[in-house]
Write an enzyme that holds these catalytic residues in place. Sequence first.
Site, PDB file in Angstrom:
ATOM      1  N   GLY A  32      -1.000   3.147   4.618  1.00 33.65           N
ATOM      2  CA  GLY A  32      -2.329   2.701   5.038  1.00 33.65           C
ATOM      3  C   GLY A  32      -3.023   1.871   3.979  1.00 33.65           C
ATOM      4  O   GLY A  32      -2.380   1.339   3.076  1.00 33.65           O
ATOM      5  N   HIS A  35      -3.186  -4.327   3.663  1.00 34.83           N
ATOM      6  CA  HIS A  35      -3.618  -5.645   3.185  1.00 34.83           C
ATOM      7  C   HIS A  35      -2.635  -6.685   3.710  1.00 34.83           C
ATOM      8  O   HIS A  35      -1.683  -6.341   4.436  1.00 34.83           O
ATOM      9  CB  HIS A  35      -3.712  -5.651   1.646  1.00 34.83           C
ATOM     10  N   HIS A  38       1.145  -5.883   3.717  1.00 34.62           N
ATOM     11  CA  HIS A  38       1.658  -5.059   4.826  1.00 34.62           C
ATOM     12  C   HIS A  38       1.757  -5.894   6.104  1.00 34.62           C
ATOM     13  O   HIS A  38       2.724  -5.785   6.850  1.00 34.62           O
ATOM     14  CB  HIS A  38       0.694  -3.892   5.116  1.00 34.62           C
ATOM     15  N   GLN A  62       5.258  12.340  -2.467  1.00 36.44           N
ATOM     16  CA  GLN A  62       5.639  11.339  -3.467  1.00 36.44           C
ATOM     17  C   GLN A  62       4.607  11.160  -4.578  1.00 36.44           C
ATOM     18  O   GLN A  62       4.740  10.292  -5.420  1.00 36.44           O
ATOM     19  CB  GLN A  62       5.953  10.008  -2.791  1.00 36.44           C
ATOM     20  N   GLY A 148       8.116  -3.887   0.611  1.00 30.17           N
ATOM     21  CA  GLY A 148       7.622  -4.980  -0.234  1.00 30.17           C
ATOM     22  C   GLY A 148       8.279  -4.963  -1.608  1.00 30.17           C
ATOM     23  O   GLY A 148       8.586  -3.903  -2.152  1.00 30.17           O
ATOM     24  N   GLN A 149       8.444  -6.163  -2.167  1.00 27.82           N
ATOM     25  CA  GLN A 149       9.083  -6.282  -3.489  1.00 27.82           C
ATOM     26  C   GLN A 149       8.250  -5.685  -4.619  1.00 27.82           C
ATOM     27  O   GLN A 149       8.774  -5.381  -5.677  1.00 27.82           O
ATOM     28  CB  GLN A 149       9.367  -7.757  -3.786  1.00 27.82           C
ATOM     29  N   LYS A 150       6.956  -5.489  -4.381  1.00 32.13           N
ATOM     30  CA  LYS A 150       6.141  -4.919  -5.463  1.00 32.13           C
ATOM     31  C   LYS A 150       6.740  -3.586  -5.908  1.00 32.13           C
ATOM     32  O   LYS A 150       6.783  -3.280  -7.083  1.00 32.13           O
ATOM     33  CB  LYS A 150       4.688  -4.735  -5.030  1.00 32.13           C
ATOM     34  N   ARG A 188      -4.111   0.065  -3.851  1.00 33.55           N
ATOM     35  CA  ARG A 188      -4.849   0.620  -4.985  1.00 33.55           C
ATOM     36  C   ARG A 188      -5.913  -0.336  -5.519  1.00 33.55           C
ATOM     37  O   ARG A 188      -6.848   0.097  -6.197  1.00 33.55           O
ATOM     38  CB  ARG A 188      -3.888   0.979  -6.118  1.00 33.55           C
TER      39      ARG A 188
HETATM   40  O1  PAF Z   1       5.629   1.842  -0.222  1.00 36.37           O
HETATM   41  C1  PAF Z   1       4.935   2.706   0.341  1.00 36.37           C
HETATM   42  O2  PAF Z   1       3.829   2.454   0.817  1.00 36.37           O
HETATM   43  C2  PAF Z   1       5.468   4.135   0.446  1.00 36.37           C
HETATM   44  O3  PAF Z   1       6.139   4.504  -0.701  1.00 36.37           O
HETATM   45  C3  PAF Z   1       6.336   4.367   1.696  1.00 36.37           C
HETATM   46  C4  PAF Z   1       7.591   3.532   1.703  1.00 36.37           C
HETATM   47  C5  PAF Z   1       5.504   4.052   2.953  1.00 36.37           C
HETATM   48  C6  PAF Z   1       6.748   5.832   1.778  1.00 36.37           C
HETATM   49  O4  PAF Z   1       5.650   6.692   1.824  1.00 36.37           O
END
Ligand code: PAF
Length: 283
Positions: A32, A35, A38, A62, A148-150, A188
């Site tokens: 979520g 930006h 995404h 995570q 994403g590559q970030k 972030r």
């Molecule tokens: O890159 C992210 O936003 C997260 O690590 C992901 C891949 C959605 C897993 O929670």
Amino acid sequence: MSQIIRSVSDLKNEIYKVKAANTSIGLVPTMGALHQGHLSLVQMSKKHYDVTVATIFVNPAQFNNKEDLLKYPKTEASDIKMLISMGCDIIFVPTAAEIYGEEPLVKLNFGYLENILEGKHRPGHFNGVGLIVMKFFGLVQPTGAYFGQKDLQQFRVISTLVRDFDLSINLHLAPIIREVSGLAMSSRNLKLSKTDQKKAAAIYASLELAKNQLLSGGKKEVVLKNAINHLSSKSGLKLEYFEIVDAETLKEKTTVNEGDRLALCAAAIIAGVRLIDNIIIEL
Ligand code: PAF
């Protein structure tokens, strides 16, 4: 029309119908606070696959730091609006209880990837990423998935899952989308004031500095020292790491040579917000 699904059983039913119609599925997992980065993933998925499934789930597993999890931006209503306006077919927005009702017993370990870069600084992080991505792969059964590559190391971790478990999923690594200042777009960034966002652009500036010096024949140690000095001189920015690594394995390069494909990777903390960025170059 977009469907918003909140329960695992509803998602399973919907995917069952999609699969029965022999339709290809593109998956865009997100946490979520969406930006442009995404949205570019959703756009790519819509172009390549018949049905696009996006997930919005701030995955507690995570986060190695509780405070980081609490502070993570949450903008569900506007995220859903954006995905609907993009024509995303299925938007899966589960709660943590829905996903982790049964605490997973499985632990994933990604070998040397655990001890370098993000792995070294965020113990347990990739176990959490691996678990949720495997759950989404199992639930959505995607033909392809976008990242994403970030989060380059995350992509290597997920590629390891696909390789080691022989999953038939095409993985797509999408380019980083940047602000005009060069700052990599990240959920972030929402936690940073405009002034701090300007400061944060120094991370990309240091990556560019290192890139240009390497491309004009600079020695690795000298380039690294210059980049670290550049970032260390910025007030309000705490550098966590700056590394020059092989772009595929992400292992540190002791020397760099013509023809090398390198990833320049950095992590820094600004106003309590941890940011990462990277660029890939070929010498
Ligand atoms: O890159 C992210 O936003 C997260 O690590 C992901 C891949 C959605 C897993 O929670």
